[in-house]
Write a protein that holds these residues in place. Structure first.
Motif, PDB file in Angstrom:
ATOM      1  N   GLY A 130       5.161  -2.075   2.572  1.00 44.52           N
ATOM      2  CA  GLY A 130       6.458  -1.735   3.131  1.00 44.52           C
ATOM      3  C   GLY A 130       7.263  -0.789   2.276  1.00 44.52           C
ATOM      4  O   GLY A 130       8.463  -0.610   2.501  1.00 44.52           O
ATOM      5  N   VAL A 131       6.604  -0.141   1.298  1.00 45.76           N
ATOM      6  CA  VAL A 131       7.273   0.785   0.387  1.00 45.76           C
ATOM      7  C   VAL A 131       6.775   2.200   0.674  1.00 45.76           C
ATOM      8  O   VAL A 131       5.570   2.431   0.761  1.00 45.76           O
ATOM      9  CB  VAL A 131       7.001   0.410  -1.083  1.00 45.76           C
ATOM     10  N   VAL A 132       7.699   3.137   0.806  1.00 46.12           N
ATOM     11  CA  VAL A 132       7.320   4.532   0.985  1.00 46.12           C
ATOM     12  C   VAL A 132       6.891   5.133  -0.344  1.00 46.12           C
ATOM     13  O   VAL A 132       5.826   5.743  -0.457  1.00 46.12           O
ATOM     14  CB  VAL A 132       8.492   5.353   1.568  1.00 46.12           C
ATOM     15  N   ARG A 133       7.693   4.943  -1.383  1.00 40.71           N
ATOM     16  CA  ARG A 133       7.440   5.607  -2.651  1.00 40.71           C
ATOM     17  C   ARG A 133       8.074   4.835  -3.792  1.00 40.71           C
ATOM     18  O   ARG A 133       9.194   4.320  -3.676  1.00 40.71           O
ATOM     19  CB  ARG A 133       8.047   7.009  -2.620  1.00 40.71           C
TER      20      ARG A 133
ATOM     21  N   ARG B 110       5.592  16.790  12.227  1.00 42.56           N
ATOM     22  CA  ARG B 110       6.406  15.610  12.507  1.00 42.56           C
ATOM     23  C   ARG B 110       5.706  14.616  13.429  1.00 42.56           C
ATOM     24  O   ARG B 110       6.119  13.465  13.521  1.00 42.56           O
ATOM     25  CB  ARG B 110       7.739  16.056  13.115  1.00 42.56           C
ATOM     26  N   THR B 111       4.650  15.042  14.097  1.00 40.53           N
ATOM     27  CA  THR B 111       3.900  14.123  14.958  1.00 40.53           C
ATOM     28  C   THR B 111       3.192  13.056  14.139  1.00 40.53           C
ATOM     29  O   THR B 111       3.100  11.893  14.547  1.00 40.53           O
ATOM     30  CB  THR B 111       2.865  14.897  15.797  1.00 40.53           C
ATOM     31  N   THR B 112       2.695  13.441  12.952  1.00 43.00           N
ATOM     32  CA  THR B 112       1.813  12.546  12.185  1.00 43.00           C
ATOM     33  C   THR B 112       2.290  12.233  10.779  1.00 43.00           C
ATOM     34  O   THR B 112       1.807  11.277  10.173  1.00 43.00           O
ATOM     35  CB  THR B 112       0.415  13.177  12.081  1.00 43.00           C
ATOM     36  N   TRP B 113       3.234  13.028  10.222  1.00 41.39           N
ATOM     37  CA  TRP B 113       3.509  12.920   8.791  1.00 41.39           C
ATOM     38  C   TRP B 113       4.026  11.541   8.387  1.00 41.39           C
ATOM     39  O   TRP B 113       3.576  10.972   7.380  1.00 41.39           O
ATOM     40  CB  TRP B 113       4.516  13.996   8.349  1.00 41.39           C
ATOM     41  N   LEU B 114       4.942  10.975   9.119  1.00 38.79           N
ATOM     42  CA  LEU B 114       5.520   9.692   8.725  1.00 38.79           C
ATOM     43  C   LEU B 114       4.457   8.597   8.704  1.00 38.79           C
ATOM     44  O   LEU B 114       4.432   7.772   7.776  1.00 38.79           O
ATOM     45  CB  LEU B 114       6.663   9.295   9.667  1.00 38.79           C
ATOM     46  N   ASP B 115       3.574   8.579   9.682  1.00 42.52           N
ATOM     47  CA  ASP B 115       2.505   7.579   9.687  1.00 42.52           C
ATOM     48  C   ASP B 115       1.581   7.767   8.489  1.00 42.52           C
ATOM     49  O   ASP B 115       1.150   6.790   7.872  1.00 42.52           O
ATOM     50  CB  ASP B 115       1.702   7.665  10.987  1.00 42.52           C
ATOM     51  N   ASP B 116       1.273   9.019   8.157  1.00 43.44           N
ATOM     52  CA  ASP B 116       0.432   9.271   6.992  1.00 43.44           C
ATOM     53  C   ASP B 116       1.137   8.854   5.702  1.00 43.44           C
ATOM     54  O   ASP B 116       0.525   8.297   4.790  1.00 43.44           O
ATOM     55  CB  ASP B 116       0.075  10.759   6.900  1.00 43.44           C
ATOM     56  N   ALA B 117       2.444   9.121   5.619  1.00 41.26           N
ATOM     57  CA  ALA B 117       3.199   8.858   4.393  1.00 41.26           C
ATOM     58  C   ALA B 117       3.501   7.385   4.194  1.00 41.26           C
ATOM     59  O   ALA B 117       3.905   6.979   3.090  1.00 41.26           O
ATOM     60  CB  ALA B 117       4.507   9.652   4.400  1.00 41.26           C
TER      61      ALA B 117
ATOM     62  N   SER C 135     -13.102  14.902  -4.443  1.00 43.19           N
ATOM     63  CA  SER C 135     -14.171  14.687  -5.408  1.00 43.19           C
ATOM     64  C   SER C 135     -14.850  13.370  -5.046  1.00 43.19           C
ATOM     65  O   SER C 135     -14.283  12.556  -4.306  1.00 43.19           O
ATOM     66  CB  SER C 135     -13.617  14.627  -6.840  1.00 43.19           C
ATOM     67  N   PRO C 136     -16.045  13.107  -5.549  1.00 43.92           N
ATOM     68  CA  PRO C 136     -16.740  11.874  -5.181  1.00 43.92           C
ATOM     69  C   PRO C 136     -15.979  10.602  -5.533  1.00 43.92           C
ATOM     70  O   PRO C 136     -16.157   9.580  -4.872  1.00 43.92           O
ATOM     71  CB  PRO C 136     -18.057  11.974  -5.975  1.00 43.92           C
ATOM     72  N   ASP C 137     -15.141  10.644  -6.564  1.00 45.06           N
ATOM     73  CA  ASP C 137     -14.417   9.442  -6.976  1.00 45.06           C
ATOM     74  C   ASP C 137     -12.932   9.498  -6.617  1.00 45.06           C
ATOM     75  O   ASP C 137     -12.115   8.781  -7.191  1.00 45.06           O
ATOM     76  CB  ASP C 137     -14.578   9.197  -8.477  1.00 45.06           C
ATOM     77  N   ASP C 138     -12.586  10.328  -5.659  1.00 48.88           N
ATOM     78  CA  ASP C 138     -11.189  10.480  -5.244  1.00 48.88           C
ATOM     79  C   ASP C 138     -10.808   9.314  -4.329  1.00 48.88           C
ATOM     80  O   ASP C 138     -11.259   9.232  -3.192  1.00 48.88           O
ATOM     81  CB  ASP C 138     -11.020  11.810  -4.522  1.00 48.88           C
ATOM     82  N   GLU C 139      -9.961   8.406  -4.828  1.00 53.40           N
ATOM     83  CA  GLU C 139      -9.544   7.235  -4.065  1.00 53.40           C
ATOM     84  C   GLU C 139      -8.078   7.296  -3.647  1.00 53.40           C
ATOM     85  O   GLU C 139      -7.495   6.290  -3.254  1.00 53.40           O
ATOM     86  CB  GLU C 139      -9.803   5.966  -4.885  1.00 53.40           C
ATOM     87  N   ARG C 140      -7.484   8.468  -3.697  1.00 55.13           N
ATOM     88  CA  ARG C 140      -6.077   8.585  -3.322  1.00 55.13           C
ATOM     89  C   ARG C 140      -5.867   8.222  -1.854  1.00 55.13           C
ATOM     90  O   ARG C 140      -6.745   8.397  -1.015  1.00 55.13           O
ATOM     91  CB  ARG C 140      -5.590  10.011  -3.559  1.00 55.13           C
ATOM     92  N   THR C 141      -4.679   7.743  -1.568  1.00 52.52           N
ATOM     93  CA  THR C 141      -4.303   7.516  -0.182  1.00 52.52           C
ATOM     94  C   THR C 141      -3.687   8.796   0.387  1.00 52.52           C
ATOM     95  O   THR C 141      -3.192   9.663  -0.346  1.00 52.52           O
ATOM     96  CB  THR C 141      -3.273   6.376  -0.063  1.00 52.52           C
ATOM     97  N   LEU C 142      -3.686   8.879   1.714  1.00 55.47           N
ATOM     98  CA  LEU C 142      -2.982   9.984   2.365  1.00 55.47           C
ATOM     99  C   LEU C 142      -1.512   9.989   1.966  1.00 55.47           C
ATOM    100  O   LEU C 142      -0.907  11.048   1.781  1.00 55.47           O
ATOM    101  CB  LEU C 142      -3.105   9.850   3.879  1.00 55.47           C
ATOM    102  N   ALA C 143      -0.953   8.795   1.841  1.00 57.17           N
ATOM    103  CA  ALA C 143       0.467   8.706   1.482  1.00 57.17           C
ATOM    104  C   ALA C 143       0.738   9.307   0.112  1.00 57.17           C
ATOM    105  O   ALA C 143       1.747   9.984  -0.095  1.00 57.17           O
ATOM    106  CB  ALA C 143       0.923   7.249   1.529  1.00 57.17           C
ATOM    107  N   GLN C 144      -0.142   9.053  -0.852  1.00 66.03           N
ATOM    108  CA  GLN C 144       0.062   9.624  -2.182  1.00 66.03           C
ATOM    109  C   GLN C 144       0.102  11.146  -2.127  1.00 66.03           C
ATOM    110  O   GLN C 144       0.934  11.782  -2.767  1.00 66.03           O
ATOM    111  CB  GLN C 144      -1.042   9.151  -3.129  1.00 66.03           C
ATOM    112  N   VAL C 145      -0.807  11.722  -1.353  1.00 70.28           N
ATOM    113  CA  VAL C 145      -0.858  13.174  -1.251  1.00 70.28           C
ATOM    114  C   VAL C 145       0.338  13.699  -0.456  1.00 70.28           C
ATOM    115  O   VAL C 145       0.989  14.677  -0.849  1.00 70.28           O
ATOM    116  CB  VAL C 145      -2.184  13.623  -0.608  1.00 70.28           C
ATOM    117  N   ALA C 146       0.646  13.049   0.662  1.00 67.05           N
ATOM    118  CA  ALA C 146       1.761  13.484   1.500  1.00 67.05           C
ATOM    119  C   ALA C 146       3.069  13.494   0.716  1.00 67.05           C
ATOM    120  O   ALA C 146       3.857  14.453   0.796  1.00 67.05           O
ATOM    121  CB  ALA C 146       1.885  12.581   2.724  1.00 67.05           C
TER     122      ALA C 146
END
Length: 416
Positions: free
Chosen positions: A277-280, A137-144, A158-169
């Protein structure tokens, strides 16, 4: 091996390595018959993955050299065969797989069901008893809600992995049966906003505290109707459970539905409203220039994934009614149009700073006008289409096929 002989498997995911490791340690020390596997992808771009296996007194670290530096190869070449071997060992009563921070549980579950090891999938040997995501809870909301990429944190898979932390979170949380909470939010407001987001993106997941948790308590927390790794139908309901639809702490939910297609170029231009400004965002789009195929849209934290969700039921060559899920049949029956069949816009947008009304106005402005609607499908097919061809991963065996055309590793912005 019969259905009842399968070994229970728990998947553990999460962006914060410390709390996730604490949970894995807990499962290992509480039951010496639980095999705990951990994958470290920090050197995956060099074709090396480190795997740690703990079983009873055994604690083995192995450096794996893969044919390609990617998650798909890790799954196909090591994890799946390892799960089969472990499931056949009489001293193994349970298995827990602690995924690397960059790994999402849904593609792993797909691989268990669909990738053959020898002559059968590994789902004949193991059964998922829980998908668990550990969040700090210290970091998750900022990452998401942030724009950082996995590459910015040295986490890409992977070398071509361009995902954001938010996408993974968001992906890790949405697919979980149980959310294990660790750490403390910086203040009460941050804690309330984190809770409001989780209520709306993962309403069916049970929430438990890592402190004081034991394996029996973790298993007991799994909801009776938990999906336990069941894959999502991209044409099924977009809102799982009963998430609150009212705004709370600035977190709001917009459901956008419409019975006319998007103009491809205006939709392309309007997609920027889903990034700030969009979470998901998750859902299906009907684009005039490709009337027989649904687009699947996902956004999170400045990252956007666009893919092919497969044909509509009304499309030439579309699936037969008896071959699709009861949920899809019910949705199609409720909205069936005598001209356009089951085609429709259906998007769910969770916001934290953006104004839902502005997003709805932008999406509505991308729809065909009455005059364009009257031109008909022949004219629509001639519209310039900026979405290009579907993106696929080199390692097709572990592609995320419940969302055809959306690869396991979605890009930061996959629009050409």
């Amino acid at each position: 091996m019969t259905e009842n002989d399968r070994v229970p498997l728990t998947l553990i995911s999460g962006l914060s390595p410390g709390p996730a490791l604490r949970l894995a340690d807990l499962l290992h020390h509480a039951d010496r018959a639980t095999a705990v596997v951990h994958y470290d992808l920090r050197q995956v771009e060099r074709g090396i993955v480190h795997r740690r296996l703990r079983l009873g007194p055994r604690d083995q670290l192995t450096a794996l050299e893969l044919g390609h530096g990617c998650v798909s190869c890790t799954l196909r070449e090591d994890l799946l065969p390892l799960l089969r071997r472990l499931s056949g060992m009489p001293q193994v009563r349970r298995i827990a797989v602690h995924l690397d921070e960059a790994m999402e549980p849904e593609p792993v579950c797909w691989a268990l069901e669909h990738v053959l090891v020898g002559d059968r999938p590994v789902s004949t040997d193991v059964e998922i008893d829980a998908v668990v995501t550990v969040l700090d809870r210290t970091t998750w909301l900022d990452d998401a809600t942030g724009d950082d990429t996995l590459a910015d944190r040295g986490l890409r898979a992977s070398p071509d992995d361009e995902r954001t932390l938010a996408q993974v979170a968001l992906s890790q949380v949405e697919f979980a049966d149980v959310l294990v909470l660790a750490g403390a939010a910086p203040d009460a407001w941050h804690a309330a906003r984190t809770g409001a987001v989780l209520d709306r993106v993962a309403p069916t997941a049970a929430l438990v505290e890592l402190t004081g948790l034991d394996p029996a308590g973790l298993r007991a927390a799994v909801p009776a109707g938990a999906r336990r790794g069941t894959l999502v139908d991209p044409h099924g309901p977009l809102l799982a459970g009963q998430p609150p639809l009212h705004a709370d702490c600035g977190i709001a939910v917009l459901t956008f539905t419409e019975r006319r297609p998007f103009h491809p170029e205006r939709l392309h231009d309007a997609l920027d409203v889903l990034l700030d400004g969009v979470v998901r965002t998750r859902g299906r789009a009907w684009v005039a220039s490709r009337p027989d195929t649904a687009l699947w849209l996902e956004s999170a934290g400045g990252g956007l994934g666009i893919g092919n969700a497969g044909p509509w039921l009304d499309s030439p060559g579309g699936p037969a009614w008896e071959d699709v899920s009861p949920e899809r049949r019910a949705l199609a029956s409720l909205r069936w149009d005598p001209v356009f069949g089951d085609r429709a816009q259906e998007l769910v947008v969770v916001t934290h700073q953006a104004a839902p009304a502005e997003i709805e106005a932008a999406l509505r402005g991308a729809l065909l006008t009455d005059a364009e609607l009257a031109e008909g499908r022949t004219a629509w097919r001639a519209y310039p289409d900026p979405f290009g061809e579907w993106h696929t991963e080199p390692c097709e065996d572990t592609e995320d096929r419940q969302h055809p055309g959306v690869s396991v590793n979605q890009g930061r912005d996959e629009r050409p």
